[in-house]
Design an enzyme around this catalytic site. Structure first.
Site, mmCIF file in Angstrom:
data_model
loop_
_atom_site.group_PDB
_atom_site.id
_atom_site.type_symbol
_atom_site.label_atom_id
_atom_site.label_comp_id
_atom_site.label_asym_id
_atom_site.label_seq_id
_atom_site.Cartn_x
_atom_site.Cartn_y
_atom_site.Cartn_z
ATOM 1 N N GLU A 56 43.655 50.531 35.993
ATOM 2 C CA GLU A 56 43.947 50.154 37.613
ATOM 3 C C GLU A 56 45.553 49.497 37.783
ATOM 4 O O GLU A 56 46.071 49.995 38.639
ATOM 5 C CB GLU A 56 42.952 48.826 37.947
ATOM 6 N N LYS B 226 40.564 47.714 33.803
ATOM 7 C CA LYS B 226 41.295 46.879 34.177
ATOM 8 C C LYS B 226 42.643 47.605 33.978
ATOM 9 O O LYS B 226 43.738 47.567 34.605
ATOM 10 C CB LYS B 226 41.476 45.506 33.626
ATOM 11 N N LYS C 120 40.708 47.097 47.895
ATOM 12 C CA LYS C 120 39.749 46.063 47.133
ATOM 13 C C LYS C 120 38.179 46.349 47.825
ATOM 14 O O LYS C 120 37.368 46.310 46.834
ATOM 15 C CB LYS C 120 40.278 44.712 47.866
ATOM 16 N N GLU D 87 35.143 47.311 30.694
ATOM 17 C CA GLU D 87 35.817 46.414 31.717
ATOM 18 C C GLU D 87 37.241 46.483 31.496
ATOM 19 O O GLU D 87 38.157 46.632 32.207
ATOM 20 C CB GLU D 87 35.241 45.220 32.189
ATOM 21 N N ARG E 263 43.079 45.332 51.343
ATOM 22 C CA ARG E 263 41.817 46.305 51.507
ATOM 23 C C ARG E 263 42.403 47.763 51.560
ATOM 24 O O ARG E 263 41.787 48.686 51.930
ATOM 25 C CB ARG E 263 41.481 46.264 52.993
ATOM 26 N N ASN F 148 38.372 51.596 60.892
ATOM 27 C CA ASN F 148 38.159 51.519 59.403
ATOM 28 C C ASN F 148 37.038 52.373 59.307
ATOM 29 O O ASN F 148 35.832 51.992 59.721
ATOM 30 C CB ASN F 148 38.089 50.122 58.965
ATOM 31 N N CYS G 104 40.934 49.739 54.519
ATOM 32 C CA CYS G 104 41.442 49.567 55.847
ATOM 33 C C CYS G 104 41.185 48.173 56.157
ATOM 34 O O CYS G 104 40.238 47.774 56.132
ATOM 35 C CB CYS G 104 41.169 50.508 56.832
ATOM 36 N N TRP H 71 44.075 52.616 54.012
ATOM 37 C CA TRP H 71 43.909 53.127 52.911
ATOM 38 C C TRP H 71 43.435 54.583 53.357
ATOM 39 O O TRP H 71 42.488 54.912 53.931
ATOM 40 C CB TRP H 71 42.680 52.599 52.261
HETATM 41 C C1 F6R Z 1 37.858 47.002 39.690
HETATM 42 C C2 F6R Z 1 37.124 46.817 40.919
HETATM 43 C C3 F6R Z 1 36.298 47.885 41.301
HETATM 44 C C4 F6R Z 1 34.981 47.241 42.195
HETATM 45 C C5 F6R Z 1 34.098 48.279 42.887
HETATM 46 C C6 F6R Z 1 32.968 47.732 43.574
HETATM 47 O O1 F6R Z 1 38.569 45.836 39.424
HETATM 48 O O2 F6R Z 1 37.494 45.846 41.677
HETATM 49 O O3 F6R Z 1 36.112 48.674 40.562
HETATM 50 O O4 F6R Z 1 34.572 46.403 41.298
HETATM 51 O O5 F6R Z 1 34.921 48.990 43.775
HETATM 52 O O6 F6R Z 1 33.464 46.645 44.535
HETATM 53 P P1 F6R Z 1 32.299 45.572 44.896
HETATM 54 O O7 F6R Z 1 32.151 44.729 43.910
HETATM 55 O O8 F6R Z 1 33.080 44.902 46.056
HETATM 56 O O9 F6R Z 1 31.390 46.366 45.458
#
Ligand code: F6R
Length: 612
Positions: free
Chosen positions: A492, A489, A607, A485, A27, A100, A2, A74
């Site tokens: 996602e 990717k 995000k 990874e 977000r 949020n 959010c 979200w």
């Molecule tokens: C994948 C992605 C997520 C983040 C995860 C942790 O592309 O972006 O898997 O890596 O949600 O987020 P952070 O790094 O912000 O703690």
């Protein structure tokens, strides 16, 4: 999770808030809403879908106001829909609020309110909190600020809320615990947002609101108080961010821009730290705590998602170079399984956003148990950065695309520098190997550029396999985290099922999946496992799997085994993930595009995951 924006000042509020919401869409983007006060009356407009859909819905409407709050959602409680979109209105129609976070004990409070005759239009926890505030105000005959304070002391959970009252159109009240809030200080105006991106073009002076603080925000006044009603002195900081960093700059998608930024972001991360000519690594956070780091009996790495994959790379790296035992933990599991943490343990937290709730909560409990926390974070001033005892920023700049790309290579870069520095200090690496690896690390930006100069092969491979139903990603050693990874990717941003596996482990089960329809991506650059990986490729070929390989330039063997080869320049295996991940990112990007997916905002994702 959010995005929230608020504005109060001399200018038209709605355009500022809408523009801010567009910046925060990363977000969450399943519904959008704004509330304004017009001629002493609250007006709420909200819509399921992205910000653009709300903009269309209010087209032609009079949105004139000097005060507005907005939300891009979200979903946590209640499906994405118009009625569950924020802001919500209180039963008396006087208050509008957006939120949020998650109110964990909303159910008993809702029950109490229902018994008192309150009705609810949505399924959200937010509407419960709002009516709880109204109820407290009505019963206690107190002002809104006091009612909010009382309510916040009763609730359990995380929140950043913005609240407006049609009887007081000169004030926005905000509060935070666990979900971020930054307030920009303008001339006769204040800007509120989940991060600085909606604020940056108006002012560089900001205040990061702390947990358990309430902000009373007027055009020309910002008052911060704690939940005990004591005034706090706002700590005004200068924003170190340029507008260009959060715009697309000619690229079709943020994700593509961020992939192509990597030669620069890796260089920025190395700059001033990896002193190539002197063969030295200078990192204040590491230098000042080198004893604690190198004498640690154990290093525990805590992270989620892509950042967890960076942590897995660090396990291989730190154990090999520094000879310190490392454990890599999913933050969400670590927190709740009552882990054994000793006072001498070092926790490394890795997070792009610095706001991931699972990581944050895990760190809070580890800190309480006496662990030393080292944060590797991208978002400057974020909660994890502030909670850490020491740390190193990745300096990748704002990452807007939901799928993490440049932040990941920033994390790998910081980890590589850190491990080399610690290994040198501990003398657990020979001088010759140290010098070699420093040189290899310094060469990464140019080598990433080489990969990005020729992406057409990767695009062709993406088009060839875009309709596959499943993918398998395999790698060994330092390339195993990159296989994971790559699979993440792909899932996602293409919605194709993919699994990452250690290449040799595949014969213990997943090999049963292999047939002529299954693309199997091997991360097979030249390293100590190379010959063994080639044998693993043969095993897949023998079962008619479709081989796609990431190989080192000059490899003459893999092209004889497959037509689908993505080359990366040769580099020491310790540094190789910084290169081998780039084709993984591009492959997913091109498949996502070919399938018509909005790669910057794929379904169901956000995000910054600020709920547990
Ligand atoms: C994948 C992605 C997520 C983040 C995860 C942790 O592309 O972006 O898997 O890596 O949600 O987020 P952070 O790094 O912000 O703690």
């Amino acid at each position: 999770m959010c995005g929230i924006v608020g504005y109060i000042g001399k200018s038209e509020a709605y355009p500022i808030v809408i523009k801010g919401l567009r910046r925060l869409e990363y977000r969450g983007y399943d519904s959008t809403g704004v509330a304004i006060i017009q001629d002493g009356k609250l007006q709420v407009h909200k819509k399921k879908g992205k910000v653009a859909e709300l903009e269309e819905a209010v087209l032609g409407k009079n949105m004139h106001s000097h005060i507005a709050i907005g939300h891009t959602r979200w979903a946590t409680h209640g499906e994405p829909s118009d009625r569950n979109a924020h802001p919500h209105l209180s039963n008396n129609g006087r208050l509008a609020m957006l939120h949020n976070g998650i109110i964990e004990n909303y159910a008993p409070i809702k029950k109490e309110l229902v018994l008192k005759g309150y009705t609810f239009k949505s399924d959200t926890d937010t509407e419960v909190l709002l009516n709880f505030i109204q109820d407290i105000q009505d019963n206690n005959k107190c002002d809104l600020e006091e009612a909010l304070r009382i309510a916040l002391k009763r609730i359990v959970g995380a929140y950043c809320i913005l609240l407006i009252d049609q009887d007081d159109p000169e004030t926005i009240i905000a509060a935070r615990k666990g979900s971020p809030l930054v307030i920009g200080i303008g001339k006769d105006a204040h800007y509120l947002a989940s991060d600085a991106s909606p604020i940056i073009e108006y002012t560089k002076e900001v205040v990061y609101v702390n947990d358990y603080e309430i902000a009373i925000v007027r055009k020309d006044e910002l008052i911060l108080k704690n939940l005990g009603n004591e005034k706090q002195t706002p700590f005004i900081q200068k924003l170190d961010m340029e507008l260009a960093a959060i715009e697309k700059g000619g690229y079709e998608h943020f994700m593509l821009k961020e992939i192509f930024e990597q030669p620069d972001t890796i260089y920025d991360c190395l700059r001033g730290r990896l002193l190539h000519e002197q063969l030295e690594i200078v990192m204040a956070g590491v230098d000042n705590n080198i004893e604690a780091l190198t004498k640690a009996s154990r290093i525990i790495i805590v992270a989620c998602g892509t950042s967890w994959h960076a942590g897995l790379y660090a396990e291989y790296l730190i154990e090999e170079l520094c000879r310190i035992p490392v454990e890599v933990e999913y933050a969400s599991e670590f927190r709740y399984r009552n882990p054994v943490i000793h006072a001498g343990d070092v926790i490394i937290a890795i997070s792009q956003s610095g706001e991931t709730a699972d990581t944050l909560v895990a760190l809070e409990s580890a800190k309480e148990k006496g662990a030393f926390i080292f944060g590797i974070v991208n978002a400057v001033g974020s909660s994890i950065a502030r909670l850490s005892n020491a740390g190193a920023y990745t300096h990748a700049g704002p990452e807007i695309g939901v799928a993490s790309t440049k932040a990941f290579t920033g994390q790998l870069t910081v980890l590589a520098m850190m491990a080399l520095k610690m290994a040198k200090f501990k003398a657990s690496i020979t001088e010759e190997r140290y010098v070699h690896l420093v040189n290899e690390l310094a060469s990464v930006p140019e080598k990433v550029k080489e990969i990005l100069n020729n992406t057409s092969v990767i695009e062709k491979i993406a088009l060839k396999f875009k309709d596959a139903k499943d993918f398998l990603y395999l790698g060994r050693g330092y390339n195993f985290p990159i296989a994971l990874e790559g699979a993440l990717k792909l899932k996602e941003i293409t919605y194709i099922h993919a699994e990452g596996y250690p290449a040799a482990e595949m014969k213990h089960g997943p090999i049963a999946l292999v047939d002529e329809t299954l693309p199997v991506v091997f991360v097979a650059t030249k390293d100590m496992y190379y010959d063994k990986v080639v044998s693993n490729i043969q095993e897949i070929k023998a079962r008619k799997g479709q081989i796609i390989a990431v190989a080192s330039v000059g490899d003459l063997v893999l092209p004889t085994m497959s037509d689908n080869i993505m080359f990366v320049p040769e580099i020491d295996e310790v540094i190789a993930p910084l290169l081998s991940v780039i084709p993984m990112q591009l492959l997913s990007y091109y498949v996502g595009i070919a399938k018509g997916i909005d790669v910057d905002k794929p379904r169901n994702l956000a995000k910054s995951v600020t709920v547990e």
